[in-house]
Design a protein around this motif. Structure first.
Motif, PDB file in Angstrom:
ATOM      1  N   ILE A   1       0.707  -1.347   0.022  1.00 52.22           N
ATOM      2  CA  ILE A   1       0.175  -0.043   0.107  1.00 52.22           C
ATOM      3  C   ILE A   1       0.777   1.184   0.140  1.00 52.22           C
ATOM      4  O   ILE A   1       1.980   1.497   0.676  1.00 52.22           O
ATOM      5  CB  ILE A   1      -0.856   0.120   1.243  1.00 52.22           C
ATOM      6  CG1 ILE A   1      -2.036  -1.287   1.032  1.00 52.22           C
ATOM      7  CG2 ILE A   1      -1.881   1.170   1.110  1.00 52.22           C
ATOM      8  CD1 ILE A   1      -2.768  -1.277   2.342  1.00 52.22           C
ATOM      9  N   ALA A   2       0.374   2.342  -0.638  1.00 50.76           N
ATOM     10  CA  ALA A   2       1.066   3.569  -0.532  1.00 50.76           C
ATOM     11  C   ALA A   2       1.566   4.192   0.614  1.00 50.76           C
ATOM     12  O   ALA A   2       0.660   3.895   1.795  1.00 50.76           O
ATOM     13  CB  ALA A   2       0.355   4.743  -1.406  1.00 50.76           C
ATOM     14  N   GLN A   3       2.700   4.451   0.911  1.00 50.15           N
ATOM     15  CA  GLN A   3       3.266   5.235   2.182  1.00 50.15           C
ATOM     16  C   GLN A   3       3.061   6.568   2.153  1.00 50.15           C
ATOM     17  O   GLN A   3       3.374   7.130   1.347  1.00 50.15           O
ATOM     18  CB  GLN A   3       4.520   4.480   2.227  1.00 50.15           C
ATOM     19  CG  GLN A   3       4.663   3.062   2.479  1.00 50.15           C
ATOM     20  CD  GLN A   3       6.131   2.690   2.558  1.00 50.15           C
ATOM     21  OE1 GLN A   3       7.185   3.473   2.538  1.00 50.15           O
ATOM     22  NE2 GLN A   3       6.490   1.497   2.848  1.00 50.15           N
ATOM     23  N   VAL A   4       2.769   6.828   3.334  1.00 49.48           N
ATOM     24  CA  VAL A   4       2.617   8.405   3.481  1.00 49.48           C
ATOM     25  C   VAL A   4       3.513   9.152   4.599  1.00 49.48           C
ATOM     26  O   VAL A   4       3.128  10.103   5.244  1.00 49.48           O
ATOM     27  CB  VAL A   4       1.085   8.798   3.769  1.00 49.48           C
ATOM     28  CG1 VAL A   4       0.028   8.396   2.685  1.00 49.48           C
ATOM     29  CG2 VAL A   4       0.755   8.167   5.053  1.00 49.48           C
ATOM     30  N   GLY A   5       4.392   8.533   4.747  1.00 53.69           N
ATOM     31  CA  GLY A   5       5.436   9.078   5.912  1.00 53.69           C
ATOM     32  C   GLY A   5       5.766   8.023   7.041  1.00 53.69           C
ATOM     33  O   GLY A   5       5.507   6.836   7.067  1.00 53.69           O
ATOM     34  N   ASP A   6       6.626   8.560   7.932  1.00 51.99           N
ATOM     35  CA  ASP A   6       6.955   7.623   9.018  1.00 51.99           C
ATOM     36  C   ASP A   6       6.854   8.337  10.382  1.00 51.99           C
ATOM     37  O   ASP A   6       5.556   8.620  10.647  1.00 51.99           O
ATOM     38  CB  ASP A   6       8.525   7.167   8.939  1.00 51.99           C
ATOM     39  CG  ASP A   6       9.547   8.365   8.488  1.00 51.99           C
ATOM     40  OD1 ASP A   6       9.216   9.472   8.861  1.00 51.99           O
ATOM     41  OD2 ASP A   6      10.364   8.074   7.584  1.00 51.99           O
ATOM     42  N   LEU A   7       7.695   8.972  11.112  1.00 53.37           N
ATOM     43  CA  LEU A   7       7.557   9.865  12.286  1.00 53.37           C
ATOM     44  C   LEU A   7       6.984  11.059  11.915  1.00 53.37           C
ATOM     45  O   LEU A   7       6.446  11.616  12.589  1.00 53.37           O
ATOM     46  CB  LEU A   7       9.154   9.997  12.798  1.00 53.37           C
ATOM     47  CG  LEU A   7       9.600   9.070  13.971  1.00 53.37           C
ATOM     48  CD1 LEU A   7      10.954   9.442  14.254  1.00 53.37           C
ATOM     49  CD2 LEU A   7       8.649   8.998  15.117  1.00 53.37           C
ATOM     50  N   THR A   8       7.296  11.623  10.510  1.00 47.71           N
ATOM     51  CA  THR A   8       6.518  13.002  10.059  1.00 47.71           C
ATOM     52  C   THR A   8       5.700  12.596   8.703  1.00 47.71           C
ATOM     53  O   THR A   8       6.170  12.295   7.835  1.00 47.71           O
ATOM     54  CB  THR A   8       7.751  13.788   9.732  1.00 47.71           C
ATOM     55  OG1 THR A   8       8.640  13.935  10.652  1.00 47.71           O
ATOM     56  CG2 THR A   8       7.047  15.255   9.080  1.00 47.71           C
ATOM     57  N   THR A   9       4.450  12.532   9.149  1.00 52.25           N
ATOM     58  CA  THR A   9       3.481  12.051   8.221  1.00 52.25           C
ATOM     59  C   THR A   9       3.651  13.338   7.141  1.00 52.25           C
ATOM     60  O   THR A   9       3.603  14.465   7.278  1.00 52.25           O
ATOM     61  CB  THR A   9       2.132  12.274   8.827  1.00 52.25           C
ATOM     62  OG1 THR A   9       1.950  11.301   9.806  1.00 52.25           O
ATOM     63  CG2 THR A   9       0.955  11.822   7.559  1.00 52.25           C
TER      64      THR A   9
END
Length: 336
Positions: A125-133
């Motif tokens: 699934i498409a990713q939208v960030g980690d610690l910082t969205t």
């Protein structure tokens, strides 16, 4: 804290500092540890209807069709209205990804955080960030709703709401709250039957552990989920130790905190449990090398156990698998 979100490109120590700075810690772990969820009020409650526990826990009520519009209140005390079952979902923490897959809504998830790696389909699934969205990436996916952590995702939750995006934020503090949240997701998605199966399975696991250790002597347990950090009162990870027939030597302080090694030695744990994940390989050696730790009953009797942090720190459907692993460590003679 699970949480959900001990993140792979962040060292365990750096993550601990980030979470320590948070006003509402929800979980911690090493680089590959998606700790989610440990510091949280109730997951949410429907208005003008029974609580999630009452409305989705047993019997025919659990499989009734949802009546929309459905109003629910999330962990930020924000009322969220669902006019219909969401078709496009973004999740910002792994626990919510896992929970939505558990209720049968995985095909409706169009965006996830970088550390959502279970089930395997989540990796596609498409990713939208980690610690910082990446708020722009979230907006581009045109979600009907974003499911997030009220503590770890505080800034993106506020930013998205300011842009008119519907956000439902969670923060379960107990195992029952985590289970109720899965039941509530079943109601939101109109997938009560599957959510009931997931919730029933989790409650069955808890009862199994309770039954196995009910007559066992309590063992003093120290848990280190991130280098130098342990868990105190009011978090589901501490509850898991207690349900497993243990006494959490980190109790007496609230939430997640940096340890005083001398205090741990003085408490003399009989069992030491530490998190296992990418970037956490040196943690057992670190624990053994601390001054005085070799004198504890745990190390003298070789009672030190590593457990996958994703099973203990994510407040999702695999949380009771983590409970079973903790119980095996605390009472291996009873829990196989």
């Amino acid at each position: 804290m699970v949480a959900d979100w001990t993140w792979k490109k962040t060292s365990g120590w750096a993550m601990a500092l980030v979470l320590a700075a948070s006003l509402a810690l929800t979980g911690c772990g090493g680089k590959d540890n998606n700790a989610e969820g440990t510091s949280s009020p109730t997951a949410g409650a429907t208005t003008a209807s029974p609580s999630p526990a009452a409305s989705a826990s047993t019997g025919a009520a659990a499989t009734q069709q949802t009546v929309y519009p459905l109003k629910v209140t999330d962990a930020t005390n924000t009322e969220v209205v669902f006019e219909k079952a969401p078709e496009r979902i973004v999740t910002l923490v792994p626990s919510e990804t896992e929970s939505l897959f558990a209720v049968g809504a995985g095909s409706r998830i169009v965006g996830v955080d970088k550390w959502s790696d279970y089930p395997p389909e989540a990796k596609k699934i498409a990713q939208v960030g980690d610690l910082t969205t990446n708020v722009e990436s979230v907006l581009a996916l045109n979600p009907d709703v974003v499911f997030a952590s009220s503590s770890l995702n505080k800034k993106p939750v506020e930013a998205l709401r300011n842009l008119g995006v519907k956000v439902f934020a969670i923060n379960p503090k107990s195992m029952e709250e985590a289970i109720q949240r899965i039941e509530l997701y079943g109601k939101i998605m109109n997938m009560q039957e599957q959510s009931k199966k997931a919730a029933d399975s989790m409650r069955s696991d808890i009862q199994k552990v309770k039954d196995l250790v009910k007559d066992a002597p309590k063992k003093r347990v120290y848990m280190e989920f991130n280098p130098g950090w342990t868990v105190g009162d009011g978090e589901f990870l501490s509850e898991m130790v207690e349900l497993s027939g243990g006494i959490n030597v980190g109790a007496g302080k609230k939430g997640w905190y940096e340890i005083d090694p001398e205090a741990i030695v003085k408490a003399n744990p009989e069992v030491i449990i530490y998190s296992v994940g990418e970037g956490m390989g040196t943690l057992p050696d670190t624990i053994r090398s601390r001054a005085g730790f070799s004198t504890t009953d745990a190390l003298k009797n070789n009672r030190m156990y590593g457990i996958d942090t994703n099973l203990t720190n994510r407040s999702g459907p695999r949380l009771t698998q983590g409970l079973l692993e903790i119980a095996k460590a605390v009472h291996p003679e009873l829990v196989k």
